[in-house]
Design an enzyme around this catalytic site. Structure first.
Site, mmCIF file in Angstrom:
data_model
loop_
_atom_site.group_PDB
_atom_site.id
_atom_site.type_symbol
_atom_site.label_atom_id
_atom_site.label_comp_id
_atom_site.label_asym_id
_atom_site.label_seq_id
_atom_site.Cartn_x
_atom_site.Cartn_y
_atom_site.Cartn_z
ATOM 1 N N LYS A 183 -1.540 22.337 -6.983
ATOM 2 C CA LYS A 183 -0.888 23.411 -7.770
ATOM 3 C C LYS A 183 -0.023 22.798 -8.868
ATOM 4 O O LYS A 183 0.742 21.868 -8.607
ATOM 5 C CB LYS A 183 -0.013 24.271 -6.858
ATOM 6 N N ASP A 231 -1.856 11.899 -2.437
ATOM 7 C CA ASP A 231 -1.870 13.373 -2.371
ATOM 8 C C ASP A 231 -1.925 13.939 -3.791
ATOM 9 O O ASP A 231 -1.082 13.609 -4.627
ATOM 10 C CB ASP A 231 -0.617 13.885 -1.653
ATOM 11 N N GLU A 253 0.854 -1.194 0.000
ATOM 12 C CA GLU A 253 0.000 0.000 0.000
ATOM 13 C C GLU A 253 0.882 1.234 0.000
ATOM 14 O O GLU A 253 1.773 1.393 0.839
ATOM 15 C CB GLU A 253 -0.966 0.051 1.196
ATOM 16 N N ASP A 306 -10.302 11.395 -5.063
ATOM 17 C CA ASP A 306 -11.474 12.281 -5.125
ATOM 18 C C ASP A 306 -11.207 13.466 -6.052
ATOM 19 O O ASP A 306 -12.021 14.379 -6.114
ATOM 20 C CB ASP A 306 -11.828 12.795 -3.713
#
Ligand code: SAM
Length: 221
Positions: free
Chosen positions: A122, A118, A43, A154
């Site tokens: 930007k 993550d 993972e 997401d």
């Protein structure tokens, strides 16, 4: 390679869950690390370990390696694994991009799980993202024939970018995994739970590496 003195086989009663800096000098030897030859699942960014530890607790026939950059999160995951008495989990605090490129042997992984990586929204930070052309190539390289990659995010534009990268830089193809059907994957990690509660939509995809026989059919060692 992990030295014998730090390997699970030398501490059978209570194997060390956290792999400490300096213990890894080159490509990982999973039989040494786990003390057996069972299939290994990886993972990326396991956070505090919700998904990884649930899998390890429910599936003693597999080994689970969690990579996490945050030492604070990794230590929480380690304490939880210790409290649950799990012996098939190892945790490494490292940049997963480095680990996958330099420390994971070819065709050694049964499944790679990457949930809510993550997104670094930007544009000038996109180079910090886990998924890039090199990572896509290494994901294919480290997966055993018949192995799977599972991804969720997401962030819709990151999702589309991940799909493009895998299509252009790997030979992985979209395929359902009987053990992790997409429709039953929702909300298995801390961030997914948080995002779903906030009303966000999570996109997910599963990929496979071609090959008739995979690690999943290998008998446990
Ligand atoms: C948004 S959180 C998701 C955590 C978990 N997968 C979940 O869904 O609950 C992203 C996690 O990846 C970790 N992370 C980010 N970049 C990483 C990297 N290059 N290598 C390892 N971990 C990383 C972060 O510290 C964080 O715990």
């Amino acid at each position: 390679m992990l030295s014998k003195t730090t390997a699970a086989s030398s501490e059978e009663a209570r194997p060390a869950i956290e792999i400490l800096p300096g213990q890894v000098e080159g490509p990982l030897s999973f039989p040494l690390l786990f003390g057996n030859a069972r299939p290994v699942e990886l993972e990326i960014g396991c956070g505090k370990g919700r998904f990884l530890l649930d899998q390890a607790a429910g599936r003693a026939d597999a080994n689970f390696l969690g990579l996490e950059w945050s030492l604070k999160y990794l230590r929480i995951a380690r304490e939880r694994a210790e409290r649950r008495g799990l012996t098939n989990v190892r945790l490494l605090r490292a940049d997963a991009r480095h680990v996958i490129a330099d420390l994971i042997p070819d065709a050694s992984i049964a499944r790679v799980h990457v949930y809510c990586p993550d997104p670094w929204p930007k544009k000038r930070h996109h180079k910090r993202r886990f998924f890039g052309p090199a990572t896509a190539r290494h994901l294919e390289r480290v997966l055993a024939p018949g192995g799977y990659l599972h991804v969720s995010t997401d962030v819709r534009d990151y999702f589309e970018e991940i799909r493009r990268l895998l299509a252009e830089h790997s030979g992985l193809f979209e395929a359902g995994d009987p053990l992790f059907p997409i429709e039953r994957m929702e909300g298995k990690t801390s961030y997914e739970v948080k995002y779903l509660q906030a009303g966000r939509t999570i996109d997910r995809a599963s990929y496979a590496r071609g090959g008739a026989s995979g690690p999943l059919s290998r008998s446990p060692g």
